[in-house]
Design an enzyme around this catalytic site. Structure first.
Site, PDB file in Angstrom:
ATOM      1  CG  ASP A 190      49.919  66.364  61.983  1.00 50.14           C
ATOM      2  OD1 ASP A 190      48.649  65.982  61.692  1.00 50.14           O
ATOM      3  OD2 ASP A 190      49.952  66.724  63.216  1.00 50.14           O
TER       4      ASP A 190
ATOM      5  CD  GLN B  88      45.862  66.245  55.507  1.00 48.06           C
ATOM      6  OE1 GLN B  88      45.864  66.439  54.283  1.00 48.06           O
ATOM      7  NE2 GLN B  88      45.039  65.577  56.321  1.00 48.06           N
TER       8      GLN B  88
ATOM      9  CB  SER C 162      37.980  70.523  68.082  1.00 40.62           C
ATOM     10  OG  SER C 162      38.764  70.274  69.217  1.00 40.62           O
TER      11      SER C 162
ATOM     12  NE  ARG D  33      41.675  70.208  74.511  1.00 38.98           N
ATOM     13  CZ  ARG D  33      42.505  71.517  74.364  1.00 38.98           C
ATOM     14  NH1 ARG D  33      41.799  72.248  73.518  1.00 38.98           N
ATOM     15  NH2 ARG D  33      43.319  71.943  75.044  1.00 38.98           N
TER      16      ARG D  33
END
Ligand code: PAF
Length: 280
Positions: free
Chosen positions: A78, A81, A185, A187
């Site tokens: 993350d 990114q 998503s 998930r």
């Protein structure tokens, strides 16, 4: 890019930025960034001079039986990114930093959050509004961006901003989909290939509803029945709700008004809970 864990440090940083007259944008996330988040971050980057992304898996929006512990986390990816997208500061506090021992203040929106996901996840939106108000107070952004995929969340937060007179502009960015149509998503990472195959029924069902409305159907029950019928063909999909609601108030529609309503679906695909919606 600065990476900050402490509230004091974050506040000191944004105080300096505001003193220089710069416009601050915040993109709140729970990390595990995908292309959907990246589109929010790019949008924010284009509209502000200082961009903060928060990465915080917020425990207060998960019920004890939900997936807080196994919610996907990938901090290093993350951060890379965010760096590559030109984010100025990442705020990734610990749970103790945002909710120290003895924490006892929560914000509740009582109408927009009552239906849809509010029924099956009764404490969820209280956690979302609480953490977002905290983030807004800490970062003091002029602009915050959320995704349309979480349509009820966006509507609840807009209502909170209005009700509590926050000086904050909120933008809602369109849902991004993978090439097969599945709404992006975090998930989705939990889906096996065959579960993913069944999950695609959700997007197809929304498409069926949209087409019916484009062909002139205005009867809510007919559209909901058709969508439910399509979802029922898929063994792994268990519907939590299919509803046609007002896009701002989340109030159930009596008769479909294109431009005003949306179809929202929540469903289990085996043990993975997915939501999606389409504007009518
Ligand atoms: O949409 C999310 O990722 C979360 O609900 C949010 C808005 C970051 C609050 O924790």
């Amino acid at each position: 890019m600065k990476t900050i864990q402490s509230v004091d440090e974050m506040q000191a940083l944004v105080n300096g930025v505001r003193a220089n007259g710069k416009r601050i944008a915040l993109v709140p996330t729970m990390g595990c960034l995908h292309e959907g988040h990246c589109s929010l971050i790019r949008m924010a980057k284009a509209k502000a001079e200082f961009l903060v992304v928060s990465l915080f898996v917020n425990p207060t929006q998960f019920a004890p039986n939900e997936d807080f512990d196994c919610y996907p986390r990938q901090l290093q990816d993350d951060l890379l990114q965010c760096e590559s997208l030109g984010v100025d500061a990442v705020f990734n506090p610990s749970v103790e930093e945002l909710y120290p021992r003895g924490y006892s203040t929560y914000v509740t929106e009582e109408v927009v959050s009552a239906g849809l996901c509010g029924v099956s996840r009764p404490a969820h939106f209280r956690g979302v509004t609480t953490v977002c108000l905290k983030l807004f107070n800490i970062v003091q952004p002029q602009l915050a961006i959320f995704g349309q995929k979480d349509a009820q969340q966006a509507a609840v937060l807009k209502k909170m901003v209005r009700d509590l007179n926050l000086q904050l502009e909120m933008e809602i960015a369109p849902t991004l989909r993978d090439a097969d149509g599945l709404a992006m998503s975090s998930r989705n990472k939990h889906l096996s290939a065959s579960q993913r195959g069944d999950a695609l029924a959700i997007n197809r069902a929304l498409g069926i509803g949209k087409t019916m409305v484009e062909q002139g159907v205005r009867n809510v029950d007919r559209v909901v029945a058709e969508i439910t019928h399509h979802l029922a063909q898929h063994r792994r999909v268990r519907v939590i709700y299919v509803q046609i609601v007002d896009r701002d108030t989340m109030e159930p529609a009596r008769e479909i008004v294109p431009g005003r309503h949306l179809v929202a679906i929540a469903a289990w695909v085996d043990e993975v809970r997915l939501i999606d919606n389409i504007l009518l």
